[in-house]
Write a protein that holds these residues in place. Structure first.
Motif, mmCIF file in Angstrom:
data_model
loop_
_atom_site.group_PDB
_atom_site.id
_atom_site.type_symbol
_atom_site.label_atom_id
_atom_site.label_comp_id
_atom_site.label_asym_id
_atom_site.label_seq_id
_atom_site.Cartn_x
_atom_site.Cartn_y
_atom_site.Cartn_z
ATOM 1 N N GLN A 123 20.846 -11.634 -31.991
ATOM 2 C CA GLN A 123 21.962 -10.960 -30.993
ATOM 3 C C GLN A 123 23.334 -11.050 -31.249
ATOM 4 O OE1 GLN A 123 20.328 -8.642 -28.849
ATOM 5 N NE2 GLN A 123 22.758 -7.926 -28.737
ATOM 6 N N GLN A 124 23.578 -12.417 -31.636
ATOM 7 C CA GLN A 124 25.145 -12.672 -32.063
ATOM 8 C C GLN A 124 25.513 -11.788 -33.432
ATOM 9 O OE1 GLN A 124 24.685 -16.840 -32.547
ATOM 10 N NE2 GLN A 124 25.380 -17.255 -30.381
ATOM 11 N N MET A 125 24.535 -11.654 -34.361
ATOM 12 C CA MET A 125 24.864 -10.838 -35.621
ATOM 13 C C MET A 125 25.050 -9.356 -35.290
ATOM 14 S SD MET A 125 25.103 -11.364 -38.769
ATOM 15 C CE MET A 125 25.186 -10.277 -40.413
ATOM 16 N N GLU A 126 24.154 -9.048 -34.283
ATOM 17 C CA GLU A 126 24.269 -7.647 -33.770
ATOM 18 C C GLU A 126 25.624 -7.316 -33.145
ATOM 19 O OE1 GLU A 126 20.609 -5.776 -33.241
ATOM 20 O OE2 GLU A 126 22.073 -4.121 -33.872
ATOM 21 N N ASP A 127 25.965 -7.964 -32.299
ATOM 22 C CA ASP A 127 27.304 -7.946 -31.725
ATOM 23 C C ASP A 127 28.390 -8.010 -32.466
ATOM 24 O OD1 ASP A 127 25.705 -7.742 -29.339
ATOM 25 O OD2 ASP A 127 26.054 -9.770 -28.842
ATOM 26 N N HIS A 128 28.306 -8.859 -33.452
ATOM 27 C CA HIS A 128 29.355 -9.087 -34.364
ATOM 28 C C HIS A 128 29.572 -7.871 -35.410
ATOM 29 C CE1 HIS A 128 31.830 -11.431 -37.365
ATOM 30 N NE2 HIS A 128 30.927 -10.907 -38.476
ATOM 31 N N LEU A 129 28.416 -7.340 -35.818
ATOM 32 C CA LEU A 129 28.337 -6.260 -36.629
ATOM 33 C C LEU A 129 28.900 -4.949 -35.824
ATOM 34 C CD1 LEU A 129 25.297 -6.646 -38.748
ATOM 35 C CD2 LEU A 129 27.799 -7.046 -39.596
ATOM 36 N N LYS A 130 28.543 -4.874 -34.458
ATOM 37 C CA LYS A 130 29.007 -3.847 -34.065
ATOM 38 C C LYS A 130 30.419 -3.794 -33.847
ATOM 39 C CE LYS A 130 25.655 -2.647 -30.864
ATOM 40 N NZ LYS A 130 25.018 -2.936 -29.816
ATOM 41 N N LYS A 131 31.079 -5.066 -33.768
ATOM 42 C CA LYS A 131 32.731 -5.025 -33.478
ATOM 43 C C LYS A 131 33.501 -5.083 -34.839
ATOM 44 C CE LYS A 131 35.357 -8.046 -30.709
ATOM 45 N NZ LYS A 131 35.550 -9.471 -29.907
ATOM 46 N N TYR A 132 32.669 -5.562 -35.923
ATOM 47 C CA TYR A 132 33.476 -5.738 -37.310
ATOM 48 C C TYR A 132 32.960 -4.828 -38.486
ATOM 49 C CZ TYR A 132 35.641 -9.416 -34.797
ATOM 50 O OH TYR A 132 36.393 -10.348 -33.772
ATOM 51 N N ASN A 133 32.099 -3.767 -37.953
ATOM 52 C CA ASN A 133 31.219 -3.168 -39.161
ATOM 53 C C ASN A 133 32.021 -2.784 -40.263
ATOM 54 O OD1 ASN A 133 32.276 -0.782 -38.159
ATOM 55 N ND2 ASN A 133 30.630 -0.480 -36.805
ATOM 56 N N HIS B 183 33.808 -4.319 -42.173
ATOM 57 C CA HIS B 183 34.202 -5.446 -42.950
ATOM 58 C C HIS B 183 32.846 -5.718 -43.826
ATOM 59 C CE1 HIS B 183 38.122 -6.110 -41.225
ATOM 60 N NE2 HIS B 183 37.906 -6.424 -40.369
ATOM 61 N N TYR B 184 31.947 -4.900 -43.399
ATOM 62 C CA TYR B 184 30.577 -5.373 -44.170
ATOM 63 C C TYR B 184 30.144 -3.891 -44.874
ATOM 64 C CZ TYR B 184 30.383 -9.736 -41.433
ATOM 65 O OH TYR B 184 30.545 -10.901 -40.960
ATOM 66 N N PRO B 185 29.404 -4.324 -45.935
ATOM 67 C CA PRO B 185 28.853 -3.038 -46.765
ATOM 68 C C PRO B 185 27.322 -2.635 -46.138
ATOM 69 C CG PRO B 185 28.388 -5.195 -47.829
ATOM 70 C CD PRO B 185 28.978 -5.495 -46.622
ATOM 71 N N LEU B 186 27.551 -2.112 -44.872
ATOM 72 C CA LEU B 186 26.533 -1.984 -44.147
ATOM 73 C C LEU B 186 25.518 -0.740 -44.839
ATOM 74 C CD1 LEU B 186 27.243 -2.783 -40.397
ATOM 75 C CD2 LEU B 186 25.649 -3.850 -42.105
#
Lengths: 432, 366
Positions: free
Chosen positions: A411-421, A423-426
């Motif tokens: 869940q933390q990762m999910e929230d984190h990625l929503k906010k800072y996507n 910065h990630y090679p999603l």
């Protein structure tokens, strides 16, 4: 000396008897041991002479073969009855294996994958054993048995996907290259620590043995290097004492990374350990595909019907380097390698056999080599384009049910990625 | 691997039971020893599920080195109660393979000290294969046996593996205290599809604890990962597991006489660790002491303290938390030293007094 001392003993015995006669005290005669001892730990004859046994006390265990170096059957009675399609399939898979090794090895050198291990020199063991098994049999491989997996049905795509760790890898990109896994083809996930697969294979065989009307055996591949691990001894001992339907197939390729077999053990190889532990044992020429086929086919029959383990030591030579982390010319001569690449080449021997039977020729070989190469190149290009596994996969499958602590991290990762996507090679990863 | 001194152990057990263990008074209906509770749990699960089997050294005719498997070989035979050659690396591997092959092994280590010879199978194979196979191959095994210090068996036979195993993702690690804990958690461990390390205690085997009718029924199962409040209190939280729970309860009894009410939390399971239960309690008591038999560095207490630091529970504390642990030395053989190397109720009362009196630095410098 011997005479003298026995005379002494005689005299003593006479004295003792005389003393007994003279004595008023009578003692019942002790029951004399017979010629054969009856200890719980050994039933064996008594001898009156000390003789240490060593490796020279026995003849070397012979090496069974069917083909000579020209691909000719030495004794017609030993030629296995394999249909033409199967023979051709075996050979085509050898070609595929060689091409895959060549290209994937190179791709590691180019930095496209992190690691690779080739199978050169052991193709005969792979195809001979794989063809003699049934699809329902369970395979515990070490890491140099790619040919077995190919023969059983793993596709070039499955294999390349694993090496590239993309989203279509059955292991979800969680393992380093060459650690394949396949439930549908009954292959247990390859384990890096050496020889752990051996007692595990015996355990799985024990599970099969308990199944009513069991029609499955376990085959466990291991190198002669791995046989130095304590696990190997434990596996031999348990296979014998638990009476398990398991084939323990040693690929003795002469080297444990850089250590030659003469420095790894004394005595007559791995096969000599089999009879010592009460296991049916056979030594076979691993460069002779048909000999391996016969050996494994008969071993399978024996182990399945009698629930007794079989040990096969397949003699071969590791033509390639140990892995991409190794350069074997540092510890062995080019001439030595040459001999095994030319005269004792299992692929060559098997090809000559097929040619003699009129099942193969130079033209079909040329086109097969090209086809095999092309498919690997094409598959690799596709594999590199495929997305990486979903980021969630890094947290899945730690437990059968995800514990709250991991759920929380997810869940933390999910929230984190929503906010800072940004910065990630999603976009390189598979998404929902 | 075998070295055990039954006469010493049984002598000690007799002494211990005279000393009387702190056993739960609630709903007491029938005293059952930990050994019998374990035996009952294994028997019930073997009865229920044909795939469950026991393997280990001396588990069959001999009934187990500590008699936990008593009567099972007679009831289930060679096929399901298997005596193995003396090779931990071998039978742990066999258990892993049998689990791959669809069975549910219970793998007994004569003591967990010997599991070091098999740790590669437990961690590299049992704990990781489900993950590495992409969720295709579950490994349902219970690795069980006595853990921690017994009595008079020296450095190599007296050590706690709670911290070692609970370090590893993929494993569940259970450390029960009472008969009820042992029965309910053993049954849960056998049923769960993950590998479980089930840490028992040689001294506890012979201790009778009262068991309720509910706990005696074959349907009784406890959830893995939930702690139990063994004793409620408002002044300080004392977190423990396994035999250390007894030490904590004895200390709590003594402290109650001085008007200090400890809340004693028996973790029951080290992984998953029920931190919520600790947090709830600390929110009430604002003080924390942990008690364990293992060594201090990277131990269970260290983990609990770290989690407190990383969470809002930190702000609930009125004083620094303190750990009561085994001494940081290999277990001495001399019985006088051995007693001092393990947490005693006295150590716990001293720790509680120090934390409540906020005299940590003073106490620590002594």
């Amino acid at each position: 000396m011997a005479l003298k001392s026995s005379a002494c003993v005689l005299r003593l015995n006479t004295l003792r008897r005389a003393a007994r006669l003279l004595s008023t005290h009578t003692r019942p005669e002790t029951v004399q041991n017979g010629k054969t001892a009856d200890f719980p730990g050994a039933k064996a004859p008594y001898v009156n002479e000390i003789k240490f046994l060593n490796e020279n006390s026995y003849d070397p265990i012979p090496i069974y073969r069917v083909l000579d170096n020209n691909g000719e059957v030495i004794d017609n009675r030993e030629e296995p009855n394999i249909d033409k399609e199967t023979l051709v399939k075996m050979y085509k898979n050898m070609v595929q294996l060689n091409q895959m090794d060549k290209i994937l090895y190179e791709s590691q050198r180019q930095g496209r994958i992190s690691f690779y291990m080739t199978n050169y020199g052991e193709e005969g063991i792979h195809m001979g054993s794989a063809a003699a098994l049934a699809p329902q049999d369970l395979v515990f491989a070490q890491y140099r048995e790619l040919g077995v997996l190919l023969y059983r049905g793993l596709t070039v795509t499955d294999i390349v996907n694993q090496c590239f760790g993309n989203c279509e890898d059955a292991g979800q990109g969680r393992q380093m290259p060459v650690h394949y896994t396949s439930k549908p083809y009954n292959l247990v996930t390859i384990s890096s620590p050496l020889a752990t697969q051996m007692p595990q294979a015996v355990g799985a065989a024990y599970a099969f043995k308990r199944t009513p009307n069991n029609d499955r055996v376990v085959i466990c591949y291991f190198g002669e290097g791995a046989a130095s691990e304590g696990d190997a001894h434990a596996a031999f001992n348990f296979a014998a004492t638990l009476d398990c339907p398991v084939i323990l197939l040693c690929r003795n390729n002469g080297y444990a990374i850089s250590t030659p077999s003469r420095e790894q053990y004394r005595g007559d190889g791995i096969a000599a350990r089999g009879p010592a532990l009460g296991i049916n044992t056979l030594r076979v020429d691993g460069t002779d595909t048909l000999a391996v086929y016969n050996a494994v086919a008969q071993a399978r029959q024996l182990t399945l019907t009698e629930n007794k383990p079989v040990l096969i030591e397949a003699m071969s030579y590791r033509v390639g380097h140990h892995s991409t982390s190794d350069d074997s010319t540092a510890y062995r001569s080019v001439e030595e390698i040459e001999k095994w690449t030319k005269d004792e080449n299992p692929v060559q021997k098997f090809k000559l056999y097929l040619e003699r039977k009129g099942l193969w020729d130079a033209d079909s070989d040329k086109s097969q080599q090209k086809e095999a190469r092309d498919i690997v190149v094409k598959t690799m290009q596709e594999a590199e384009k495929k997305k990486r596994p979903h980021w969630r996969e890094m947290l899945e499958d730690v437990y059968c049910e995800m514990p709250p602590r991991i759920q929380k991290q997810m869940q933390q990762m999910e929230d984190h990625l929503k906010k800072y996507n940004e910065h990630y090679p999603l976009n390189q990863h598979q998404s929902d | 691997m075998a070295l055990k001194s039954s006469p010493v152990v049984f002598g000690l057990l007799a002494r211990l039971s005279r000393r009387s263990f702190s056993t739960s008074k609630a709903l007491a209906s029938k005293p059952v020893t930990v050994r019998d509770a374990l035996n009952q749990a294994i028997d019930e699960e073997m009865e229920k599920d044909e795939r469950v089997f026991v393997m280990g050294e001396e588990v069959a005719q001999y009934d187990g080195a500590y008699k936990v498997t008593r009567g099972l070989w007679k009831k289930y035979g060679d096929k399901r109660v298997i005596d193995t050659p003396i090779t931990e690396i071998g039978f742990a591997g066999i258990a892993v393979g049998a689990a791959f092959g669809g069975l549910r092994p219970i793998c007994e280590f004569m003591t967990f000290n010997f599991s070091m010879q098999a740790i590669d199978h437990i961690i590299n194979s049992a704990a990781k294969t489900y993950y590495m196979s992409g969720g295709q191959i579950p490994v349902p095994i219970v690795f069980r046996g006595p853990n921690g210090a017994a009595s008079g068996v020296g450095a190599q036979h007296s050590q706690c593996f709670g911290a070692w195993y609970s370090h590893c993702p993929g494993l569940k690690v259970v450390m029960p205290f009472s008969s009820e804990d042992h029965k309910g958690l053993m049954k849960a461990s056998i049923r769960v599809n993950d590998p479980v390390v089930f840490l028992e205690d040689e001294i506890l085997y012979g201790i009778p604890f009262p068991m309720s009718d509910e706990a005696l029924s074959p349907d009784f199962v406890l959830p893995i990962g939930k702690a139990k409040v063994e004793r409620e209190g408002k002044h300080i939280t004392v977190v423990c597991a396994g035999r250390a729970t007894d030490t904590a309860l004895q200390a709590a009894n003594e402290l109650a006489g001085n008007g200090i009410e400890c809340e004693v939390i028996n973790l029951r399971s080290l992984r998953p660790l029920d931190f919520d239960a600790i947090a709830r309690s600390v929110a009430k008591t604002h003080h924390l002491v942990t008690v364990e038999q293992g060594w201090p560095q990277s131990g269970i207490g260290a983990e609990i303290c770290a989690r407190v630091m990383e969470s809002s529970t930190f702000f609930e504390l009125d004083a620094p938390a303190w750990r009561v642990t085994g001494a940081d030395v290999p277990m001495p053989y001399a019985s006088s030293l051995e007693v001092l190397a393990l947490p005693r109720p006295k150590d716990v009362t001293a720790a509680v007094a120090a934390v409540l009196g906020n005299k940590i630095s003073e106490a620590a410098s002594q």
